[in-house]
Design a protein around this motif. Structure first.
Motif, mmCIF file in Angstrom:
data_model
loop_
_atom_site.group_PDB
_atom_site.id
_atom_site.type_symbol
_atom_site.label_atom_id
_atom_site.label_comp_id
_atom_site.label_asym_id
_atom_site.label_seq_id
_atom_site.Cartn_x
_atom_site.Cartn_y
_atom_site.Cartn_z
ATOM 1 N N MET A 64 57.636 -23.407 -25.791
ATOM 2 C CA MET A 64 58.974 -22.811 -25.973
ATOM 3 C C MET A 64 59.265 -22.679 -27.459
ATOM 4 O O MET A 64 59.143 -23.642 -28.195
ATOM 5 C CB MET A 64 59.990 -23.752 -25.312
ATOM 6 C CG MET A 64 61.379 -23.233 -25.345
ATOM 7 S SD MET A 64 62.089 -23.321 -23.711
ATOM 8 C CE MET A 64 63.509 -22.306 -23.935
ATOM 9 N N PHE B 148 57.034 -23.139 -9.483
ATOM 10 C CA PHE B 148 57.638 -23.156 -10.809
ATOM 11 C C PHE B 148 56.582 -23.066 -11.897
ATOM 12 O O PHE B 148 56.716 -22.334 -12.864
ATOM 13 C CB PHE B 148 58.468 -24.440 -11.004
ATOM 14 C CG PHE B 148 59.934 -24.216 -10.813
ATOM 15 C CD1 PHE B 148 60.529 -24.414 -9.573
ATOM 16 C CD2 PHE B 148 60.721 -23.771 -11.861
ATOM 17 C CE1 PHE B 148 61.876 -24.189 -9.389
ATOM 18 C CE2 PHE B 148 62.076 -23.547 -11.690
ATOM 19 C CZ PHE B 148 62.653 -23.757 -10.448
ATOM 20 N N VAL B 149 55.506 -23.841 -11.713
ATOM 21 C CA VAL B 149 54.466 -23.832 -12.735
ATOM 22 C C VAL B 149 53.840 -22.448 -12.836
ATOM 23 O O VAL B 149 53.568 -21.945 -13.924
ATOM 24 C CB VAL B 149 53.369 -24.867 -12.417
ATOM 25 C CG1 VAL B 149 52.222 -24.739 -13.387
ATOM 26 C CG2 VAL B 149 53.940 -26.265 -12.470
ATOM 27 N N LEU B 150 53.629 -21.828 -11.686
ATOM 28 C CA LEU B 150 52.957 -20.540 -11.696
ATOM 29 C C LEU B 150 53.854 -19.399 -12.172
ATOM 30 O O LEU B 150 53.420 -18.534 -12.913
ATOM 31 C CB LEU B 150 52.434 -20.220 -10.292
ATOM 32 C CG LEU B 150 51.338 -21.149 -9.755
ATOM 33 C CD1 LEU B 150 50.950 -20.732 -8.353
ATOM 34 C CD2 LEU B 150 50.118 -21.109 -10.663
ATOM 35 N N PRO C 74 57.173 -20.748 -15.873
ATOM 36 C CA PRO C 74 56.620 -21.787 -16.729
ATOM 37 C C PRO C 74 57.600 -22.365 -17.733
ATOM 38 O O PRO C 74 57.425 -23.468 -18.200
ATOM 39 C CB PRO C 74 55.461 -21.089 -17.446
ATOM 40 C CG PRO C 74 55.691 -19.650 -17.275
ATOM 41 C CD PRO C 74 56.509 -19.449 -16.049
ATOM 42 N N LYS C 75 58.654 -21.596 -18.049
ATOM 43 C CA LYS C 75 59.629 -22.150 -18.977
ATOM 44 C C LYS C 75 60.797 -22.772 -18.237
ATOM 45 O O LYS C 75 61.840 -23.042 -18.804
ATOM 46 C CB LYS C 75 60.113 -21.065 -19.941
ATOM 47 C CG LYS C 75 59.029 -20.575 -20.876
ATOM 48 C CD LYS C 75 59.606 -20.103 -22.200
ATOM 49 C CE LYS C 75 58.543 -19.855 -23.254
ATOM 50 N NZ LYS C 75 57.397 -19.065 -22.853
ATOM 51 N N THR D 101 44.790 -22.113 -13.348
ATOM 52 C CA THR D 101 45.900 -21.634 -14.163
ATOM 53 C C THR D 101 46.293 -22.646 -15.238
ATOM 54 O O THR D 101 47.078 -22.347 -16.119
ATOM 55 C CB THR D 101 47.143 -21.387 -13.294
ATOM 56 O OG1 THR D 101 47.521 -22.634 -12.696
ATOM 57 C CG2 THR D 101 46.851 -20.391 -12.203
ATOM 58 N N LEU D 102 45.735 -23.838 -15.144
ATOM 59 C CA LEU D 102 46.194 -24.884 -16.041
ATOM 60 C C LEU D 102 45.413 -25.043 -17.321
ATOM 61 O O LEU D 102 45.811 -25.792 -18.199
ATOM 62 C CB LEU D 102 46.144 -26.244 -15.314
ATOM 63 C CG LEU D 102 47.078 -26.424 -14.137
ATOM 64 C CD1 LEU D 102 46.820 -27.780 -13.508
ATOM 65 C CD2 LEU D 102 48.516 -26.333 -14.582
ATOM 66 N N ARG E 218 47.225 -24.551 -20.458
ATOM 67 C CA ARG E 218 48.634 -24.890 -20.410
ATOM 68 C C ARG E 218 48.883 -26.302 -20.907
ATOM 69 O O ARG E 218 47.966 -27.098 -21.068
ATOM 70 C CB ARG E 218 49.124 -24.768 -18.967
ATOM 71 C CG ARG E 218 48.933 -23.389 -18.380
ATOM 72 C CD ARG E 218 50.070 -22.488 -18.731
ATOM 73 N NE ARG E 218 51.230 -22.824 -17.932
ATOM 74 C CZ ARG E 218 51.508 -22.267 -16.765
ATOM 75 N NH1 ARG E 218 50.732 -21.361 -16.254
ATOM 76 N NH2 ARG E 218 52.587 -22.628 -16.112
ATOM 77 N N ASP F 264 52.731 -28.978 -17.596
ATOM 78 C CA ASP F 264 52.506 -28.107 -16.459
ATOM 79 C C ASP F 264 51.496 -28.740 -15.499
ATOM 80 O O ASP F 264 51.617 -28.623 -14.289
ATOM 81 C CB ASP F 264 52.000 -26.749 -16.935
ATOM 82 C CG ASP F 264 53.066 -26.001 -17.709
ATOM 83 O OD1 ASP F 264 52.714 -25.245 -18.625
ATOM 84 O OD2 ASP F 264 54.253 -26.185 -17.393
ATOM 85 N N LEU G 212 53.227 -31.365 -13.426
ATOM 86 C CA LEU G 212 54.053 -30.781 -12.374
ATOM 87 C C LEU G 212 53.204 -30.207 -11.252
ATOM 88 O O LEU G 212 53.460 -30.437 -10.078
ATOM 89 C CB LEU G 212 54.954 -29.696 -12.967
ATOM 90 C CG LEU G 212 56.060 -29.199 -12.063
ATOM 91 C CD1 LEU G 212 56.919 -30.348 -11.582
ATOM 92 C CD2 LEU G 212 56.921 -28.176 -12.780
ATOM 93 N N LEU G 213 52.185 -29.455 -11.636
ATOM 94 C CA LEU G 213 51.374 -28.813 -10.611
ATOM 95 C C LEU G 213 50.620 -29.824 -9.767
ATOM 96 O O LEU G 213 50.627 -29.752 -8.530
ATOM 97 C CB LEU G 213 50.388 -27.816 -11.240
ATOM 98 C CG LEU G 213 49.680 -26.940 -10.212
ATOM 99 C CD1 LEU G 213 49.899 -25.495 -10.507
ATOM 100 C CD2 LEU G 213 48.207 -27.229 -10.144
#
Lengths: 404, 327, 293
Positions: free
Chosen positions: A1, B286-288, B291-292, C90-91, C94, C98, C101-102
């Motif tokens: 961010m 949410f992650v997919l 992401p923010k 996808t991670l 990241r 993330d 969470l995933l």
């Protein structure tokens, strides 16, 4: 961010969104399924674990309740019964939230449930202060009907003291003069062990050692050699659920079953865990306020009906649900369905008396905990590896929890 | 924009007068968790310290408020400061050791410390051990006035949470906050420029811990009860999830995330037994796709709105109040 | 030392060893996944539990424990492959947040799916008949099955060591752990390697589940109980290294066992205190590479 400069506009925007969402959210949640309010249906709030470790127990208790309610066509005091079930997830804080919902939003007439003792202690003040008439159908922590009792809380299940203390003198007379204690290291485990210790030593027995494996535990390997080294003729043990299964199995794995007699609180070898324990549990002595093989008309009917309806073997938890449902029905019948007069309803519940599958059921008038016979049981092979608790005898009198 | 804010604040203030007593209880809980999550965001979103042991301070605040309230006195000037101070002290000790590591190791070290606190609370007799501590009184203000009433307590929580937010927001806008963000972005560069990075990290850790302790105290008083699970790693995990879902680094995002997760957990579990499945799926979605987090989604919606409205107006690029180019 | 004490220590050492080796299978997989792909797989315990469930189903249907031992890791590994292709992929670039969470969400989903399929009851995975009961060993009774766990565990550890040190697959893994871009630059299809690694890691977790089944049984909640201990092992040992997983498991397993035997009151506290101590002295774990900023 990316780094954001918090300008005043952003600040205000953030506050707005925050405040808005924070208020809308709970409103949304307040729209969670609520039973029809007002009118005739009798709303019973049920808070039990339907997920995580105690899910099996929550399930059994619910089934037991449903079995009884169905047998009276789901009517109590001339009103149709509606059960509003909430998952306490074995978490005291979650249970509190759910109970608040049942009381403030669904406006339940009666409250029932709760498996774990810490959870019921979390709810006690809320139930008492809102004068919600509650029938606790499992949690057996002694204090609930002693130091923390409330005129609005009844218990249809047991206290840890009730179940454990009769075993003391019995073990001394029939099994061994010295015993090692092995119990789960948490509130209920200690209560159970203490109750046994008290009566066992009073009868003349010696405690050769005490072990309290952490709660929960999956591996008792560190403790079992200690038991073997102490060579006690018998152990008194309390574990429940997965701990019980693993302890009993590993006890046999270490070859301890040959020379050491297992005795314990009934939950160690109840019907819910016997299938997984298998032959390792064979021969274990225990005390409990019920057994699958209890020879009375009500129990035979209960066990048979349970099997027919759910294709499953009944256990003590289902029995507790069954009796709770019956208390509700009998009390409501006595007041002709009028839940507006709380004092009358309380009196009616206190006065409930019937023959349950566990024997005569009656509430202690002081503690509002059930007074009941406790049975001495032994795990036996009923044929084909099907293990059951055979009843060897019962206490002379119904066991009354001292309440202090 | 100002209108929306005022409306929202009014809503928060008059909520108790609406006929939703259960929703009020939920809102109180959400505010408390919002504070807890915001305190973690200070660490996570601004300083870049991913802590998996934040529940330790939440729980310490809760237990201290409970123990002081029961054994010393329920006065608010006793319980809350005691809780805050204990949590801050614990954060000082734990933080001092934890910040020697970074990344995953920091994560695990904070986890280790909070589990140690859990183990202690589970066994210690003065915490009620495994049965938890019950009978915690609501705070009193002296002169016979107390917060036993749910509306009164709600206002107390609202006031304290808003105040805490204001303090944290000022902190992150101030040079202190900027330094934290600098540390998050590039620690070695900050060090090279001469910042005592460890001291800043510790400060952030202690402040975050203190606010978490305040949230914990409020929760204990709200429920009249605290159990050891408050300290268990799953509590640290769920607050982490709240911050991530809300959008790390925005403060308000954390509060939003707290609201969403709390509401979802309770709402979904009332409808279906399969709530872990649904909740897990939502986390993954949410992650997919967001992401923010929620704040990211809000930003996107906002940008779209800005884009649409300025497109409608003219072709000449203009700058809006924030100095951003529109059109 | 009296012979009783010696016997006690020996038995407890063996206890710890069996426990360590179960942990090792779990830790090896988790460490591999982290070391190679920088992914903290919070669903690792869930795959362990699913391994136990799948294993016991195979035993129920076929009556053959060995079949379960071989087939389960393959089946669950395949599931892992599916999960990697659809979600984990996808991670890779990241933030760790993330990932948390995933994989947390994944753990929830797997936990509920398992409960849906196998129910909430505690289920037993019976060991083969000739492995039940105990043998007299070093002056005390020791379960035959745990001996099997020790033997099988050491054999697997040796096999994995060989794979790691003496095969090209192992070389690629080690290179990938050390420097991912380099490996990619050498023309190796890194995406495929990642998929394989994840699947293998998950397969190892499932294998551990089957091997642990006769001792731990299967029940909801076991997944998270196991996860925490595994995380401790991996971090203490050092993420991404084989030696780290092995010696980390050994250390934690023995400390936990002796801790419970000698100081049961402090058992829970002790293990975390140990982890904290190690991380403070060696922040990257016993054998880990230095954590990058």
């Amino acid at each position: 961010m990316a780094s954001v400069q918090l300008t005043r506009r952003d600040f205000l925007k953030a506050m707005a969104i925050g405040a808005g969402a924070l208020t809308v959210g709970p409103l949304l949640q307040a729209c969670a399924p609520a039973a029809p309010s007002g009118g005739t249906p009798l709303k019973i709030g049920v808070v039990l674990p339907y997920s995580k470790v105690y899910a099996q127990l929550g399930d059994s208790i619910t089934k037991g309740m449903q079995l009884y309610f169905d047998s009276v066509n789901n009517m109590a005091g001339g009103r149709p019964i509606t059960l509003i079930k909430e998952d306490e997830e074995n978490d005291p804080q979650v249970a509190l939230t759910k109970t608040r919902k049942l009381i403030e939003q669904d406006k339940v007439d009666l409250f029932t449930g709760v498996v774990a003792t810490p959870v019921v202690y979390a709810l006690r003040d809320l139930l008492d202060s809102t004068k919600t008439i509650s029938l606790i159908s499992n949690a057996g922590g002694n204090d609930l009907t002693r130091k923390r009792k409330s005129p609005y809380i009844f218990r249809t299940s047991f206290t840890s003291w009730q179940v454990a203390s009769p075993l003391g003198p019995w073990v001394y007379q029939n099994v061994a003069k010295s015993v090692m204690i092995v119990a789960a290291d948490y509130g209920f485990g200690h209560e159970s062990a203490d109750a046994f210790k008290e009566t066992f030593t009073k009868a003349g027995g010696t405690i050769v050692g005490e072990l309290y494996p952490p709660f929960p535990s999956t591996d008792f390997g560190a403790f079992l050699p200690k038991i073997a080294a102490a060579k006690p003729p018998a152990i008194y043990s309390f574990f429940s659920g997965s701990d019980a299964v693993n302890f009993i199995k590993q006890f046999a794995d270490y070859g301890l079953g040959k020379d050491i007699q297992i005795t314990g609180s009934g939950f160690l070898v109840e019907q819910d865990v016997l299938p997984a324990e298998g032959m390792a549990a064979n021969g274990a002595y225990s005390t409990l306020h019920w057994a699958l093989t209890l020879d009375n008309a009500e129990n035979k009917k209960f066990v048979a009906d349970y099997k027919t309806k759910f294709n499953a073997t009944a256990d003590v938890f289902a029995l507790q649900g069954y009796d709770t449902a019956r208390v509700i029905v009998e009390a409501l019948n006595a007041v002709k369905g009028d839940t507006s007069n709380k004092d009358n309803l309380l009196q009616a519940i206190r006065a409930v008396k019937f023959n349950s599958p566990r024997g005569p059921f009656v509430f202690d008038q002081t503690t509002q905990n059930v007074n009941q016979y406790i049975y001495y049981r032994q795990v036996r092979d009923a044929g084909g590896g099907q293990l059951q608790n055979a009843v060897l005898g019962k206490t002379d009198q119904p066991v009354v929890d001292p309440g202090a | 924009m100002r209108g929306v804010v005022v409306l929202a604040l009014i809503l928060l203030v008059v909520f108790p007068f609406l006929p939703f007593s259960y929703a009020l209880a939920v809102l109180t809980d959400v505010l408390i968790f919002g504070l807890f999550a915001m305190s973690l965001d200070l660490l996570l979103g601004y300083t870049g310290l991913v802590s998996f042991g934040h529940a330790a301070f939440f729980g310490i605040g809760a237990y201290v408020a409970g123990i002081v309230g029961i054994h010393v006195g329920p006065q608010i000037y006793l319980t809350l400061p005691a809780a805050l101070a204990s949590a801050a002290l614990a954060a000082l000790v734990i933080g001092y050791f934890s910040i020697r590591t970074t990344g995953v190791y920091f994560l695990m070290l904070t986890l280790a410390f909070s589990q140690m606190v859990y183990a202690a609370a589970f066994k210690a007799p003065f915490t009620g051990a495994s049965n938890g501590l019950a009978g915690i009184p609501r705070p009193t203000l002296g002169g016979g006035f107390g917060f036993a009433d749910s509306t009164a307590f709600y206002y107390l929580v609202l006031a304290l949470v808003l105040l805490s937010y204001w303090i944290m927001a000022r902190l992150v806008a101030a040079p202190f906050g900027k330094s934290l963000r600098g540390i998050k972005e590039n620690e070695s560069r900050m060090r090279a420029v001469g910042y005592n990075v460890q001291r800043y990290k510790l400060a952030a850790f202690v402040i975050a811990g203190a606010f978490a302790g305040l949230a914990g105290a409020l929760r204990a008083q709200f429920n009249f009860f605290v159990a050891p699970d408050t300290l268990y790693w799953t509590t640290s995990g769920i607050v982490l999830v709240m911050v991530i879902i809300g959008g790390a680094g925005t403060l308000v995002g954390a509060a939003l995330g707290a609201g969403l997760v709390q509401v979802l957990q309770n709402l979904i579990s009332s409808y279906t037994e399969r709530w872990p499945l649904l909740l897990g799926a939502i986390f993954i979605l949410f992650v997919l796709y967001a992401p923010k987090g929620m704040m990211g989604m809000v930003d996107q919606l906002n940008n779209k709105a800005l884009h649409v409205s300025t497109l409608a107006r003219s072709n000449v690029p203009t700058r809006d109040d924030d100095g951003r180019l529109g059109g | 030392m009296t012979s009783d004490t010696l016997s006690f220590v020996a038995i407890q050492f063996l206890n710890g060893l069996a426990y360590s080796l179960l942990l090792f299978l779990l830790a090896a997989g988790l460490s591999l996944i982290f070391g190679m792909m920088d992914v903290v797989n919070l669903a690792h315990g869930s795959f362990f539990l699913i391994g136990t469930y799948v294993g016991l189903t195979i035993v129920r249907v076929t009556g053959n424990f060995w079949l379960a031992l071989i087939v389960t890791p393959l089946l669950v590994g395949a599931l892992g492959l599916l999960v990697e292709r659809s979600l984990i992929r996808t991670l890779y670039d990241r933030s760790p947040l993330d990932q948390v969470l995933l994989t947390f969400g994944l753990a929830f989903i797997l936990m509920d799916l398992a409960k849906w399929v196998w129910g909430a009851d505690v289920l037993a995975l019976p060991a083969p008949d000739f492995l039940t009961g105990s043998v007299l060993l070093l002056g005390g009774q020791f379960p035959r099955y745990r001996l099997f766990v020790i033997v099988a565990g050491l054999a697997l550890a040796a096999a994995l060591y060989y794979l790691n040190e003496h095969t090209s697959f192992g070389a690629v893994i080690r290179a990938g752990v050390a420097d991912r871009e380099m490996v990619s630059g050498l023309g190796i299809n890194i995406a495929r390697v990642f998929s394989m690694v994840f699947a293998v890691g998950i397969g190892l977790a499932a294998l551990s589940g089957v091997v642990a089944g006769p001792i731990y049984s299967a029940f909801p909640g076991l997944d998270f109980q196991v996860l925490i201990t595994t995380l401790i092992v991996v971090v203490v040992g050092g993420m991404g290294t084989y030696k780290g997983s092995f010696f980390g498991s050994l250390l934690i397993g023995e400390v936990q066992t002796f801790g419970q035997a000698l100081f049961p009151d402090l058992a829970l506290f002790l293990i975390f205190a140990l982890m904290a101590a190690i991380l403070l002295i060696k922040p990257a774990g016993l054998f880990g590479r230095e954590a990058m900023d």
